[in-house]
Design a protein around this motif. Structure first.
Motif, mmCIF file in Angstrom:
data_model
loop_
_atom_site.group_PDB
_atom_site.id
_atom_site.type_symbol
_atom_site.label_atom_id
_atom_site.label_comp_id
_atom_site.label_asym_id
_atom_site.label_seq_id
_atom_site.Cartn_x
_atom_site.Cartn_y
_atom_site.Cartn_z
ATOM 1 N N GLN A 113 0.840 -1.204 0.000
ATOM 2 C CA GLN A 113 0.000 0.000 0.000
ATOM 3 C C GLN A 113 0.874 1.253 0.000
ATOM 4 O O GLN A 113 0.591 2.214 -0.706
ATOM 5 C CB GLN A 113 -0.940 -0.007 1.211
ATOM 6 N N ALA A 114 1.932 1.228 0.810
ATOM 7 C CA ALA A 114 2.844 2.378 0.866
ATOM 8 C C ALA A 114 3.513 2.587 -0.481
ATOM 9 O O ALA A 114 3.654 3.731 -0.951
ATOM 10 C CB ALA A 114 3.880 2.168 1.968
ATOM 11 N N SER A 116 2.305 1.667 -3.382
ATOM 12 C CA SER A 116 1.264 2.160 -4.280
ATOM 13 C C SER A 116 0.993 3.641 -4.022
ATOM 14 O O SER A 116 0.898 4.435 -4.968
ATOM 15 C CB SER A 116 -0.015 1.347 -4.074
ATOM 16 N N ASP A 117 0.869 4.010 -2.737
ATOM 17 C CA ASP A 117 0.639 5.414 -2.398
ATOM 18 C C ASP A 117 1.802 6.283 -2.845
ATOM 19 O O ASP A 117 1.604 7.403 -3.334
ATOM 20 C CB ASP A 117 0.419 5.571 -0.888
ATOM 21 N N LEU A 118 3.026 5.768 -2.679
ATOM 22 C CA LEU A 118 4.205 6.523 -3.098
ATOM 23 C C LEU A 118 4.210 6.712 -4.605
ATOM 24 O O LEU A 118 4.494 7.820 -5.099
ATOM 25 C CB LEU A 118 5.480 5.791 -2.643
ATOM 26 N N LYS A 119 3.859 5.645 -5.339
ATOM 27 C CA LYS A 119 3.800 5.757 -6.806
ATOM 28 C C LYS A 119 2.737 6.787 -7.215
ATOM 29 O O LYS A 119 2.967 7.603 -8.110
ATOM 30 C CB LYS A 119 3.488 4.404 -7.437
ATOM 31 N N LYS A 120 1.572 6.733 -6.538
ATOM 32 C CA LYS A 120 0.519 7.692 -6.857
ATOM 33 C C LYS A 120 0.966 9.112 -6.532
ATOM 34 O O LYS A 120 0.709 10.046 -7.297
ATOM 35 C CB LYS A 120 -0.761 7.356 -6.075
ATOM 36 N N SER A 121 1.624 9.267 -5.389
ATOM 37 C CA SER A 121 2.109 10.585 -4.983
ATOM 38 C C SER A 121 3.137 11.104 -5.981
ATOM 39 O O SER A 121 3.106 12.276 -6.378
ATOM 40 C CB SER A 121 2.717 10.504 -3.579
ATOM 41 N N ARG A 124 1.320 12.117 -9.073
ATOM 42 C CA ARG A 124 0.645 13.416 -8.903
ATOM 43 C C ARG A 124 1.653 14.558 -8.948
ATOM 44 O O ARG A 124 1.408 15.594 -9.567
ATOM 45 C CB ARG A 124 -0.114 13.439 -7.566
#
Length: 185
Positions: A113-114, A116-121, A124
């Motif tokens: 999840q981290a 994935s969140d890092l990739k999304k961040s 963005r």
């Protein structure tokens, strides 16, 4: 009774019989001892000492048997307790293993999840940076265009001011007025 006969025969065949003198005399110590021994055995049988001794031995055997039964019972209880504790230990070990496995799975899921969140961040931020770059580029192009237009207008003014005469100026004004009239009506 049979044992008494055998005992008497054994004593009769002793070396004391080979000694001089009659055996059945009170002066013969072997005979006196034999009679005392037989009387002693008779007294023991009369008072039922062998039965009492047998009874005591039987009671002792029963007590030992009871102790053995109790020990066997205690051993069985100890074995059942040991089995119970081993079962509980296995259950606790399985629970601990499942907790560890669940914690590992949760940690892996949290790591994924981290990521994935890092990739999304990052995506963005890259998008925002690209938008800022595009905006800055558009702003720079506008600024260059505005500067170019301003410079072109200034150059055109200079050129027109140099080439413009009063006659040409009047003709352009008249042409502009006619054009505005045509568009308004």
């Amino acid at each position: 009774m049979r044992s008494l006969i055998i005992l008497a025969a054994a004593l009769a065949a002793s070396p004391a019989m080979a000694a001089s003198g009659p055996f059945f005399s009170l002066h013969n110590t072997n005979f006196v001892v034999l009679i005392a021994f037989l009387v002693f055995l008779g007294v023991l049988v009369y008072f039922k000492v062998p039965g009492v001794l047998g009874g005591m031995l039987d009671k002792r055997a029963e007590g030992i048997q009871e102790e053995l039964n109790e020990a066997r019972k205690l051993r069985e209880e100890a074995q059942s307790l040991l089995a119970s504790y081993e079962r509980k230990h296995k259950e606790v070990q399985q629970q601990a293993d499942s907790i560890v496995a669940a914690a590992k799975a949760e940690a892996e899921a949290a790591a994924e999840q981290a990521k994935s969140d890092l990739k999304k961040s990052i995506a963005r931020r890259l998008q925002a940076a690209e938008e800022q770059i595009a905006s800055a580029e558009a702003s720079a192009v506008r600024e260059v265009r505005d500067t170019a237009i301003t410079a072109a207008i200034g150059a055109a003014q200079d050129i027109l001011a140099k080439q413009m005469t009063a006659e040409k100026s009047g003709a352009l004004i008249d042409a502009s007025i006619n054009e505005v009239k045509a568009k308004l009506h």
